[in-house]
Design a protein around this motif. Structure first.
Motif, PDB file in Angstrom:
ATOM      1  N   UNK A 113       0.816  -1.214   0.000  1.00 20.21           N
ATOM      2  CA  UNK A 113       0.000   0.000   0.000  1.00 20.21           C
ATOM      3  C   UNK A 113       0.852   1.268   0.000  1.00 20.21           C
ATOM      4  N   UNK A 114       2.166   1.111   0.102  1.00 20.93           N
ATOM      5  CA  UNK A 114       3.074   2.248   0.211  1.00 20.93           C
ATOM      6  C   UNK A 114       2.616   3.204   1.318  1.00 20.93           C
ATOM      7  N   UNK A 115       2.518   2.652   2.501  1.00 17.39           N
ATOM      8  CA  UNK A 115       2.158   3.500   3.626  1.00 17.39           C
ATOM      9  C   UNK A 115       2.909   3.028   4.866  1.00 17.39           C
ATOM     10  N   UNK A 116       2.942   3.896   5.870  1.00 14.32           N
ATOM     11  CA  UNK A 116       3.671   3.584   7.090  1.00 14.32           C
ATOM     12  C   UNK A 116       2.703   3.604   8.265  1.00 14.32           C
ATOM     13  N   UNK A 117       2.782   2.586   9.113  1.00 14.43           N
ATOM     14  CA  UNK A 117       1.978   2.584  10.339  1.00 14.43           C
ATOM     15  C   UNK A 117       2.918   2.620  11.526  1.00 14.43           C
TER      16      UNK A 117
ATOM     17  N   UNK B 150       0.220  -2.167  12.688  1.00 13.25           N
ATOM     18  CA  UNK B 150       0.636  -2.845  11.461  1.00 13.25           C
ATOM     19  C   UNK B 150      -0.205  -4.105  11.233  1.00 13.25           C
ATOM     20  N   UNK B 151      -0.422  -4.872  12.308  1.00 11.50           N
ATOM     21  CA  UNK B 151      -1.277  -6.066  12.188  1.00 11.50           C
ATOM     22  C   UNK B 151      -2.684  -5.670  11.757  1.00 11.50           C
ATOM     23  N   UNK B 152      -3.208  -4.615  12.391  1.00 11.19           N
ATOM     24  CA  UNK B 152      -4.536  -4.140  12.000  1.00 11.19           C
ATOM     25  C   UNK B 152      -4.553  -3.754  10.525  1.00 11.19           C
ATOM     26  N   UNK B 153      -3.462  -3.141  10.102  1.00 10.10           N
ATOM     27  CA  UNK B 153      -3.398  -2.724   8.698  1.00 10.10           C
ATOM     28  C   UNK B 153      -3.403  -3.919   7.755  1.00 10.10           C
ATOM     29  N   UNK B 154      -2.532  -4.899   8.010  1.00 12.42           N
ATOM     30  CA  UNK B 154      -2.461  -6.020   7.061  1.00 12.42           C
ATOM     31  C   UNK B 154      -3.688  -6.921   7.150  1.00 12.42           C
ATOM     32  N   UNK B 155      -4.430  -6.834   8.254  1.00 17.71           N
ATOM     33  CA  UNK B 155      -5.692  -7.574   8.341  1.00 17.71           C
ATOM     34  C   UNK B 155      -6.860  -6.767   7.772  1.00 17.71           C
ATOM     35  N   UNK B 156      -6.581  -5.534   7.425  1.00 20.46           N
ATOM     36  CA  UNK B 156      -7.671  -4.623   7.062  1.00 20.46           C
ATOM     37  C   UNK B 156      -8.110  -4.745   5.614  1.00 20.46           C
ATOM     38  N   UNK B 157      -9.231  -4.126   5.371  1.00 24.50           N
ATOM     39  CA  UNK B 157      -9.892  -4.191   4.076  1.00 24.50           C
ATOM     40  C   UNK B 157      -9.040  -3.562   2.973  1.00 24.50           C
ATOM     41  N   UNK B 158      -8.477  -2.395   3.286  1.00 24.02           N
ATOM     42  CA  UNK B 158      -7.749  -1.648   2.266  1.00 24.02           C
ATOM     43  C   UNK B 158      -6.557  -2.473   1.766  1.00 24.02           C
TER      44      UNK B 158
END
Ligand SMILES: [Zn+2]
Lengths: 190, 193
Positions: free
Chosen positions: A110-114, A120-128
């Motif tokens: 996604x070219x983004x930073x958490x 980060x876990x929430x991000x990779x589990x997320x819809x986007x």
């Protein structure tokens, strides 16, 4: 303009042309569908604009066929998430606008930073993120056959690893579905 | 965020199956690292991989941390696998923690009849398991003891168990044959005719 028209009359689309078809032939149906879709979107945008002027919310709509591409089922990660790869390592952080160089966890997809591991876990589990991977948020329904063959393959692996001898009569008992529990004979792992 | 119940789920005991785990515990599970790291995207099939890695059963421990066992129960409630899949978990004999998981799930989501049918035979399974106590320490519990708790208690592992019809009611309605325990069987064999 006139040359384009003349090339059309010379039979690019027609079957009459005898020249090899080095020119790409256009799919009329596809283009017509695309044009219809574009017209539909424009009409929607217009009506939304009008509703906005009246202080209304845009009309809820069914997702356009574009977004309804077949997506893959959600998949469990087969490897553990590496969250501590850079632990105890000092990195020089410069003030920069390049996302990948900013401090935190960088997601290449996604070219983004958490900012931390939980996020980060929430991000990779997320819809986007999952959408960027081409996954839907739906999980496949396992069938009983999948479950049975999974258990069978686990068992085969286990037996191969331990190379234990199974006496023939014990094996027949095991095949008998009605004989549910045995009195703690197979208490191998704790 | 991947915490939703499958869209084609059927209400269990009149509710969303996930609600069979109390809200506060559910929230704690969703927030746990184990849930985020190891339970994401699991199917009924891949839940098996997690279940056979379990080394204990239990509810909450320490500072009200839900066990991995409870997280997998919640995952199953979310997935609502076909009943025959749960029965397969219970029936297989190689992985006792997978059996325990199937059993706990069935006690939450099954009918009284199913619960008697599939749980009672396991009263002859004396294998030992580790149980995580609320203090955080471990204790030994045998499968039959665990089953007995599920058939008798109202609350196991910080979870309220749905009401179970009395056995004799099911017997009177001819839904369930009278139970013959393995022990009774042995006794009769020993009796002189
Ligand atoms: Zn991402």
């Amino acid at each position: 303009m006139s040359s384009a028209r003349s090339s059309r009359t010379s039979g690019v689309y027609g079957a009459s042309t005898s020249a090899p078809q080095f020119r790409r032939t256009w799919d009329r149906d596809e283009y017509a569908a695309k044009a219809r879709e574009r017209a539909r979107r424009e009409a929607q945008a217009e009506s939304d604009e009008e509703r906005k002027r009246k202080g209304l919310k845009p009309k809820p709509r069914a997702p356009s066929p574009d977004s309804a591409q077949p997506k893959e089922f959600l998949r469990a990660r087969s490897e553990k998430v590496v969250l501590d790869a850079n632990l105890n390592r000092t990195q020089v952080v410069q003030s920069t606008s390049i996302t990948s160089k900013q401090p935190g966890y960088y997601c290449q997809v996604c070219d983004c930073v958490v900012k931390d591991s939980v996020n980060y876990l929430d991000h990779i589990n997320g819809k986007k993120h999952q959408r960027a991977l081409g996954m839907s948020m739906k999980v496949e329904r396992s069938t009983i056959d999948q479950v049975r063959s999974k258990l069978a393959s686990l068992k085969a692996k286990k037996e191969q690893a331990s190379e234990t001898y199974v006496s023939p009569d014990l094996a027949t008992v095991k095949n008998n579905q009605d004989m549910l529990p045995k009195n703690g004979q197979s208490d191998t792992q704790m | 965020m991947a915490n939703r119940t499958v869209s084609d789920a059927i209400a269990v005991h009149g509710t969303n199956p996930q609600y069979l785990i109390e809200k506060i515990i559910r929230t704690r599970i969703y927030e746990s690292l184990y849930w985020k790291e190891s339970c994401f995207g699991l199917t009924a099939e891949t839940v098996i991989d997690r279940a056979i890695e379990l080394t204990s059963i239990g509810g909450q421990y320490g500072n009200q941390r839900p066990t991995e066992f409870l997280a997998l129960v919640l995952k199953l409630l979310q997935l609502q696998p076909a009943k025959e899949i749960i029965i397969e978990f219970i029936r297989q004999e190689d992985y006792k923690y997978l059996r325990a998981l199937g059993v706990f799930y069935l006690r939450l989501a099954g009918t009284s009849l199913e619960i008697y049918q599939y749980l009672e035979p396991l009263l002859n399974d004396y294998r030992k398991m580790r149980q995580r106590l609320p203090s955080g320490d471990f204790d030994i519990i045998c499968m039959d003891e665990f089953i007995d708790n599920l058939l008798r208690e109202e609350r196991v592992f910080d979870t309220i168990l749905p009401r179970l019809a009395k056995r004799h009611v099911l017997e009177e309605n001819d839904e369930l044959p009278p139970r013959i325990s393995a022990l009774e069987d042995d006794l009769e064999d020993d009796l002189p005719e």
